[in-house]
Design a protein around this motif. Structure first.
Motif, PDB file in Angstrom:
ATOM      1  N   ALA A  33      -4.845   5.870  -3.673  1.00  0.00           N
ATOM      2  CA  ALA A  33      -5.487   4.928  -4.015  1.00  0.00           C
ATOM      3  C   ALA A  33      -5.714   4.693  -5.341  1.00  0.00           C
ATOM      4  O   ALA A  33      -6.046   3.376  -5.738  1.00  0.00           O
ATOM      5  N   ARG A  34      -5.839   5.554  -6.422  1.00  0.00           N
ATOM      6  CA  ARG A  34      -6.248   5.331  -7.817  1.00  0.00           C
ATOM      7  C   ARG A  34      -4.889   5.265  -8.470  1.00  0.00           C
ATOM      8  O   ARG A  34      -5.181   4.623  -9.626  1.00  0.00           O
ATOM      9  N   HIS A  35      -3.847   5.421  -7.836  1.00  0.00           N
ATOM     10  CA  HIS A  35      -2.627   5.454  -8.612  1.00  0.00           C
ATOM     11  C   HIS A  35      -1.502   4.609  -7.760  1.00  0.00           C
ATOM     12  O   HIS A  35      -0.349   5.096  -7.328  1.00  0.00           O
ATOM     13  N   PRO A  36      -1.702   3.623  -7.467  1.00  0.00           N
ATOM     14  CA  PRO A  36      -0.839   2.690  -6.500  1.00  0.00           C
ATOM     15  C   PRO A  36       0.475   2.566  -7.197  1.00  0.00           C
ATOM     16  O   PRO A  36       1.455   2.116  -6.427  1.00  0.00           O
ATOM     17  N   GLU A  37       0.909   2.879  -8.335  1.00  0.00           N
ATOM     18  CA  GLU A  37       2.350   2.661  -8.793  1.00  0.00           C
ATOM     19  C   GLU A  37       3.029   4.042  -8.143  1.00  0.00           C
ATOM     20  O   GLU A  37       4.345   3.885  -8.129  1.00  0.00           O
ATOM     21  N   VAL A  38       2.559   5.038  -7.550  1.00  0.00           N
ATOM     22  CA  VAL A  38       3.228   5.938  -6.504  1.00  0.00           C
ATOM     23  C   VAL A  38       3.282   5.446  -5.105  1.00  0.00           C
ATOM     24  O   VAL A  38       1.948   5.258  -4.604  1.00  0.00           O
ATOM     25  N   VAL A  39       4.294   5.052  -4.856  1.00  0.00           N
ATOM     26  CA  VAL A  39       4.443   4.253  -3.763  1.00  0.00           C
ATOM     27  C   VAL A  39       4.531   5.368  -2.351  1.00  0.00           C
ATOM     28  O   VAL A  39       4.015   4.685  -1.398  1.00  0.00           O
ATOM     29  N   GLU A  40       4.820   6.404  -2.578  1.00  0.00           N
ATOM     30  CA  GLU A  40       5.011   7.181  -1.431  1.00  0.00           C
ATOM     31  C   GLU A  40       5.023   8.785  -1.833  1.00  0.00           C
ATOM     32  O   GLU A  40       5.445   9.147  -2.832  1.00  0.00           O
ATOM     33  N   ALA A  41       4.021   9.337  -0.989  1.00  0.00           N
ATOM     34  CA  ALA A  41       3.738  10.843  -1.000  1.00  0.00           C
ATOM     35  C   ALA A  41       4.524  11.209   0.352  1.00  0.00           C
ATOM     36  O   ALA A  41       4.430  10.999   1.135  1.00  0.00           O
ATOM     37  N   ARG A  42       5.581  12.274   0.141  1.00  0.00           N
ATOM     38  CA  ARG A  42       6.476  12.878   0.942  1.00  0.00           C
ATOM     39  C   ARG A  42       6.073  14.358   1.185  1.00  0.00           C
ATOM     40  O   ARG A  42       6.529  15.000   0.463  1.00  0.00           O
ATOM     41  N   PHE A  43       5.196  14.538   2.377  1.00  0.00           N
ATOM     42  CA  PHE A  43       4.981  15.824   2.591  1.00  0.00           C
ATOM     43  C   PHE A  43       6.095  16.747   3.180  1.00  0.00           C
ATOM     44  O   PHE A  43       6.594  16.157   4.342  1.00  0.00           O
ATOM     45  N   VAL A  99      -3.333  16.113  11.952  1.00  0.00           N
ATOM     46  CA  VAL A  99      -4.723  15.880  11.080  1.00  0.00           C
ATOM     47  C   VAL A  99      -4.462  14.499  10.457  1.00  0.00           C
ATOM     48  O   VAL A  99      -5.517  13.508  10.239  1.00  0.00           O
ATOM     49  N   ARG A 100      -3.187  13.819  10.124  1.00  0.00           N
ATOM     50  CA  ARG A 100      -3.276  12.448   9.506  1.00  0.00           C
ATOM     51  C   ARG A 100      -3.632  11.650  10.601  1.00  0.00           C
ATOM     52  O   ARG A 100      -4.435  10.546  10.049  1.00  0.00           O
ATOM     53  N   ASP A 101      -3.384  11.875  11.721  1.00  0.00           N
ATOM     54  CA  ASP A 101      -3.771  10.945  12.790  1.00  0.00           C
ATOM     55  C   ASP A 101      -5.344  10.954  12.856  1.00  0.00           C
ATOM     56  O   ASP A 101      -6.157   9.740  13.030  1.00  0.00           O
ATOM     57  N   ASP A 102      -6.067  11.930  12.786  1.00  0.00           N
ATOM     58  CA  ASP A 102      -7.471  12.191  12.908  1.00  0.00           C
ATOM     59  C   ASP A 102      -8.128  11.434  11.762  1.00  0.00           C
ATOM     60  O   ASP A 102      -9.181  11.001  11.873  1.00  0.00           O
ATOM     61  N   LEU A 103      -7.580  11.416  10.731  1.00  0.00           N
ATOM     62  CA  LEU A 103      -8.155  11.031   9.352  1.00  0.00           C
ATOM     63  C   LEU A 103      -7.788   9.205   9.329  1.00  0.00           C
ATOM     64  O   LEU A 103      -8.326   8.708   8.527  1.00  0.00           O
ATOM     65  N   GLY A 104      -6.920   8.919  10.271  1.00  0.00           N
ATOM     66  CA  GLY A 104      -6.885   7.582  10.377  1.00  0.00           C
ATOM     67  C   GLY A 104      -5.846   6.952   9.373  1.00  0.00           C
ATOM     68  O   GLY A 104      -5.771   6.040   9.028  1.00  0.00           O
ATOM     69  N   LEU A 105      -5.149   7.971   8.678  1.00  0.00           N
ATOM     70  CA  LEU A 105      -4.174   7.728   7.705  1.00  0.00           C
ATOM     71  C   LEU A 105      -2.842   7.078   8.365  1.00  0.00           C
ATOM     72  O   LEU A 105      -2.397   7.569   9.359  1.00  0.00           O
ATOM     73  N   GLN A 106      -2.195   5.931   7.912  1.00  0.00           N
ATOM     74  CA  GLN A 106      -1.078   5.530   8.449  1.00  0.00           C
ATOM     75  C   GLN A 106       0.193   5.927   7.769  1.00  0.00           C
ATOM     76  O   GLN A 106       0.186   6.141   6.546  1.00  0.00           O
ATOM     77  N   GLU A 107       1.333   5.974   8.374  1.00  0.00           N
ATOM     78  CA  GLU A 107       2.412   6.124   7.968  1.00  0.00           C
ATOM     79  C   GLU A 107       3.065   5.145   7.123  1.00  0.00           C
ATOM     80  O   GLU A 107       2.796   3.840   7.573  1.00  0.00           O
ATOM     81  N   MET A 161       0.771  -1.238   0.028  1.00  0.00           N
ATOM     82  CA  MET A 161       0.055   0.068  -0.076  1.00  0.00           C
ATOM     83  C   MET A 161       0.789   1.159  -0.254  1.00  0.00           C
ATOM     84  O   MET A 161       2.021   1.288   0.574  1.00  0.00           O
ATOM     85  N   SER A 162       0.330   2.212  -0.683  1.00  0.00           N
ATOM     86  CA  SER A 162       1.177   3.587  -0.708  1.00  0.00           C
ATOM     87  C   SER A 162       0.986   4.231   0.724  1.00  0.00           C
ATOM     88  O   SER A 162       0.413   4.213   1.491  1.00  0.00           O
ATOM     89  N   ARG A 163       2.311   4.952   0.877  1.00  0.00           N
ATOM     90  CA  ARG A 163       2.442   5.422   2.158  1.00  0.00           C
ATOM     91  C   ARG A 163       2.639   7.014   1.923  1.00  0.00           C
ATOM     92  O   ARG A 163       2.806   7.767   1.088  1.00  0.00           O
ATOM     93  N   ILE A 164       1.955   7.889   3.102  1.00  0.00           N
ATOM     94  CA  ILE A 164       2.194   9.085   3.257  1.00  0.00           C
ATOM     95  C   ILE A 164       2.914   9.679   4.412  1.00  0.00           C
ATOM     96  O   ILE A 164       2.812   9.104   5.661  1.00  0.00           O
ATOM     97  N   THR A 165       4.179  10.135   4.109  1.00  0.00           N
ATOM     98  CA  THR A 165       5.250  10.347   5.004  1.00  0.00           C
ATOM     99  C   THR A 165       5.338  11.829   5.375  1.00  0.00           C
ATOM    100  O   THR A 165       5.010  12.621   4.267  1.00  0.00           O
ATOM    101  N   LEU A 166       5.780  12.413   6.531  1.00  0.00           N
ATOM    102  CA  LEU A 166       5.757  13.776   7.037  1.00  0.00           C
ATOM    103  C   LEU A 166       7.240  14.045   7.226  1.00  0.00           C
ATOM    104  O   LEU A 166       8.042  13.319   7.843  1.00  0.00           O
ATOM    105  N   HIS A 167       7.693  15.199   6.637  1.00  0.00           N
ATOM    106  CA  HIS A 167       9.235  15.358   6.920  1.00  0.00           C
ATOM    107  C   HIS A 167       9.241  16.889   7.216  1.00  0.00           C
ATOM    108  O   HIS A 167       8.435  17.838   6.602  1.00  0.00           O
TER     109      HIS A 167
END
Ligand code: ADP
Length: 174
Positions: free
Chosen positions: A142-152, A166-174, A1-7
């Protein structure tokens, strides 16, 4: 699954992303904030490509090469100026993230570095912007699983903490 990471820090220092998203303005010729930093780091060689696009409407994106940056290309996204929220700002901001991820996917991008579009000079309230940015990005991944990571990349502690909450509130996992 793709990840959203924060930097925390300067997006131009990202050595792992193959795509960099810029918070551009509609002229596409550079400006202040993250736009200025990206243009300085990429160098003037990207300017002819920016010029050739002839600008970009709010909520849309345009792609150029990345000049001297280690990424493969830059997706320039034009976020909305905040006018109180009744002028389509949330939809326009969501569109920036959705189109940026789609543009990255179309060109084989796998790791995408993104700034908090519109939260600087364009004055979009940080918490609302984080909600829109994270929701729209999760939907696009979710629509483009070939993108494995969004690095904010968040430029200060406050922005980083707000995105994390906000990421926690939305229930999105790192
Ligand atoms: P906008 O005009 O879309 O509001 P800004 O560049 O003014 O764009 O601000 C967008 C966000 O990017 C702000 O949260 C700002 O603090 C942040 N920012 C500024 N410089 C950088 C940088 N070098 N790397 C990452 N984020 C940055």
């Amino acid at each position: 699954m793709s990840r959203i990471t924060l930097h925390l820090g300067d997006i131009t220092t990202d050595g792992e992303a193959d795509v960099l998203v810029n918070a551009a303005n509609s002229g596409l010729l550079g400006g202040g904030g993250v736009d200025g930093a990206i243009h300085r780091a990429a160098g003037p060689e990207i300017l002819p490509e920016c010029r050739a696009h002839g600008g970009c409407p709010t909520g849309e994106v345009r792609v150029t090469s990345a000049g001297r940056l280690p990424a493969r290309f830059i997706v320039h996204a034009v976020g909305p100026i905040w006018h109180g929220g009744e002028r389509g700002e949330p939809e326009l901001l969501a569109s920036c993230f959705e189109r940026a991820i789609a543009a990255a996917a179309e060109r084989g991008g796998r790791r995408v570095a993104l700034p908090a579009i519109s939260t600087g000079i364009y004055r979009y309230p940080l918490e609302r912007a984080a909600h829109v940015a994270l929701t729209a990005t999760a939907r696009a991944l979710a629509r483009h699983p070939e993108v494995v990571e969004a690095r904010f990349w968040l430029f200060d502690e406050r922005a980083h903490a707000t995105f994390a909450r906000v990421r926690d509130d939305l229930g999105l996992q790192e």
